[in-house]
Design an enzyme around this catalytic site. Structure first.
Site, PDB file in Angstrom:
ATOM      1  N   ASP A 117       0.858  -1.170   0.000  1.00  0.00           N
ATOM      2  CA  ASP A 117       0.000   0.000   0.000  1.00  0.00           C
ATOM      3  C   ASP A 117       0.909   1.239   0.000  1.00  0.00           C
ATOM      4  O   ASP A 117       2.119   1.136   0.224  1.00  0.00           O
ATOM      5  CB  ASP A 117      -0.890  -0.057   1.247  1.00  0.00           C
TER       6      ASP A 117
ATOM      7  N   ASP B 195      -2.297  -0.324   5.931  1.00  0.00           N
ATOM      8  CA  ASP B 195      -2.625   0.257   7.241  1.00  0.00           C
ATOM      9  C   ASP B 195      -4.103   0.473   7.488  1.00  0.00           C
ATOM     10  O   ASP B 195      -4.529   0.590   8.632  1.00  0.00           O
ATOM     11  CB  ASP B 195      -1.928   1.618   7.372  1.00  0.00           C
TER      12      ASP B 195
ATOM     13  N   ASP C  30      -0.220   5.206   0.986  1.00  0.00           N
ATOM     14  CA  ASP C  30      -0.480   6.123   2.101  1.00  0.00           C
ATOM     15  C   ASP C  30      -0.614   5.367   3.415  1.00  0.00           C
ATOM     16  O   ASP C  30      -1.385   4.411   3.520  1.00  0.00           O
ATOM     17  CB  ASP C  30      -1.762   6.916   1.838  1.00  0.00           C
TER      18      ASP C  30
END
Length: 269
Positions: free
Chosen positions: A37, A213, A39
């Site tokens: 991922d 996240d 961000d």
């Protein structure tokens, strides 16, 4: 019709363990496939998507890892591919953007869609709603639209109500991430992206690792077990389908850098 609350609440997934162990050191090996991922995983989250700080070394780290893994690396992000390349420069690695709606294998010149385009009405409705509720940031993407409410937390309840109604009307999925509410087209999710990548020859027979996240990464975490892999949650512990955890973005960078150092030493570089 798609349930508009799909992936909305982590509470619906169960409480899970109180914490998770860290992942083992990353091995650059023929059996390893790595999915990252962006961000909150490779860069810290900023108040505005354009304000993220990209370390100068990050594009080189991504390229070096992809080279060491012989192409068995992909970025899987909620951002569009164009937005990622605006921040990182031209990328020759595999990418899935817009939560998987955009799919581009390494070395490809064209983007293959994994979902239908988002109806223009959805963006128009959310843009009007945003302007009437403090002018929240609306981020249109080819297969989804995100409304960032970080600076307008008072508007969350009404934003969710409006987004849920649009999701029901248009058959969309609603995802509630970190200070963002997003409506996405069916098929535009990170689990679908991982499944599509793993069906390609360069990823065949590997054990995938995915680092992410946010709530939107749970789609990927959930498919990993069936693909013979593991999810790595980045950030504070929360209910999750991941199997391992790293505490923050800095720990991700250290983990990746250690793998490259070990690989370079083994290659005599």
């Amino acid at each position: 019709m798609t349930d508009p609350r799909d992936s909305l609440s982590l509470a619906e997934q169960g409480s899970g363990p109180t914490d998770l162990p860290p992942p083992a050191p990353l091995r650059i090996a023929p059996q390893t496939a790595l999915f990252l991922d962006f961000d909150g995983t490779l860069v810290e989250i900023a108040d505005h998507p354009d304000d993220v700080i990209v370390p100068d070394t990050l594009p080189e780290v991504i390229a070096s890892l992809a080279h060491a893994l012989k192409g068995r690396l992909a970025l899987v992000s909620g951002r569009s591919i164009a937005a990622l390349e605006n921040l990182l420069g031209p990328l020759e690695v595999a990418i899935a953007g817009s939560h998987g709606g955009e799919f581009r294998p390494a070395g490809a010149d064209t983007v293959a869609p994994l979902a239908d385009p988002l109806p223009g009405r959805v963006v128009e409705e959310l843009d009007s709603f945003s302007k009437a509720n403090g002018d929240m940031l609306v981020e249109p993407k080819p297969y989804s639209v995100a409304v960032h409410y970080r600076r307008h937390p008072h508007a969350l309840e009404s934003l969710l109500t409006r987004a849920e109604a649009l999701a029901r009307e248009e058959g969309l999925k609603l995802k509630h991430g970190k200070q963002v509410v997003e409506l996405v087209m069916p098929g535009s999710d990170k689990g679908s992206a991982l499944t599509a990548f793993m069906a390609r020859p360069e990823f065949a027979g590997t054990h995938p690792l995915f680092l992410g996240d946010d709530v939107t990464d749970e789609d990927a975490f959930r498919v990993l077990e069936g693909l013979g892999g593991h999810g790595v949650l980045v950030g504070p512990m929360r209910p999750t389908a991941a199997h391992r955890r790293l505490p923050d973005v800095a720990a991700v960078h250290d983990w990746l850098a250690a793998a490259l150092r070990t690989h370079d030493q083994s290659e005599g570089i």
